[in-house]
Design a protein around this motif. Structure first.
Motif, PDB file in Angstrom:
ATOM      1  N   ARG A   1     -11.998  -7.195 -12.072  1.00  0.00           N
ATOM      2  CA  ARG A   1     -13.314  -6.707 -11.679  1.00  0.00           C
ATOM      3  C   ARG A   1     -14.158  -7.916 -11.292  1.00  0.00           C
ATOM      4  N   TYR A   2     -15.127  -7.660 -10.425  1.00  0.00           N
ATOM      5  CA  TYR A   2     -16.035  -8.738 -10.037  1.00  0.00           C
ATOM      6  C   TYR A   2     -17.444  -8.194  -9.893  1.00  0.00           C
ATOM      7  N   VAL A   3     -18.393  -9.060 -10.101  1.00  0.00           N
ATOM      8  CA  VAL A   3     -19.801  -8.760  -9.890  1.00  0.00           C
ATOM      9  C   VAL A   3     -20.461 -10.051  -9.445  1.00  0.00           C
ATOM     10  N   GLY A   4     -21.422  -9.948  -8.541  1.00  0.00           N
ATOM     11  CA  GLY A   4     -22.042 -11.170  -8.070  1.00  0.00           C
ATOM     12  C   GLY A   4     -23.245 -10.940  -7.185  1.00  0.00           C
ATOM     13  N   TRP A   5     -23.798 -12.053  -6.784  1.00  0.00           N
ATOM     14  CA  TRP A   5     -24.977 -12.066  -5.922  1.00  0.00           C
ATOM     15  C   TRP A   5     -24.682 -12.946  -4.724  1.00  0.00           C
ATOM     16  N   PHE A   6     -25.083 -12.491  -3.541  1.00  0.00           N
ATOM     17  CA  PHE A   6     -24.810 -13.173  -2.289  1.00  0.00           C
ATOM     18  C   PHE A   6     -26.103 -13.799  -1.772  1.00  0.00           C
ATOM     19  N   TRP A   7     -26.152 -15.119  -1.714  1.00  0.00           N
ATOM     20  CA  TRP A   7     -27.298 -15.841  -1.164  1.00  0.00           C
ATOM     21  C   TRP A   7     -26.925 -16.311   0.223  1.00  0.00           C
ATOM     22  N   ARG A   8     -27.678 -15.846   1.246  1.00  0.00           N
ATOM     23  CA  ARG A   8     -27.344 -16.128   2.645  1.00  0.00           C
ATOM     24  C   ARG A   8     -28.514 -16.819   3.351  1.00  0.00           C
ATOM     25  N   PRO A   9     -28.661 -18.139   3.203  1.00  0.00           N
ATOM     26  CA  PRO A   9     -29.813 -18.819   3.801  1.00  0.00           C
ATOM     27  C   PRO A   9     -29.658 -19.156   5.282  1.00  0.00           C
ATOM     28  N   LEU A  10     -28.457 -19.158   5.826  1.00  0.00           N
ATOM     29  CA  LEU A  10     -28.238 -19.542   7.228  1.00  0.00           C
ATOM     30  C   LEU A  10     -27.959 -18.308   8.076  1.00  0.00           C
ATOM     31  N   HIS A  11     -28.691 -18.170   9.195  1.00  0.00           N
ATOM     32  CA  HIS A  11     -28.584 -16.974  10.042  1.00  0.00           C
ATOM     33  C   HIS A  11     -28.374 -17.356  11.505  1.00  0.00           C
TER      34      HIS A  11
END
Length: 91
Positions: free
Chosen positions: A15-25
């Motif tokens: 199982r996995y759980v997490g947060w995605f931080w996406r500063p570059l677009h």
């Protein structure tokens, strides 16, 4: 926020759980890192939970998208992988 379950390279459920931080677009492509927690790998904390930062990219168009990740191997405990996660925005 991301979460899910899969069969890992040791043929065990993880199982996995997490947060995605996406500063570059760039248009529909975002680049960043996922701060993830995983379990189910017998060589890591006897199958318990552990933390891993994972480099990732996200492509989104309308309500649909895909996350692409490159999971690095770790010593003789974890195999590296490339993962694809499809997503659909509900609200």
């Amino acid at each position: 926020m991301v979460a899910g379950e899969y069969r890992n390279s040791n043929d065990r459920p993880s199982r996995y759980v997490g947060w995605f931080w996406r500063p570059l677009h760039w248009g529909i492509v975002d680049l960043g890192v996922m701060a993830m927690g995983f379990n189910g790998y017998p060589s890591m904390h006897d199958g318990g939970w552990f933390f891993a930062p994972i480099p990732a990219a996200s492509i989104e168009y309308g309500r649909f998208g895909v996350n692409l990740t490159a999971v690095p191997g770790y010593k003789d405990r974890l195999h590296g992988a490339v993962a694809v996660q499809f997503k659909f925005r509900v609200w």
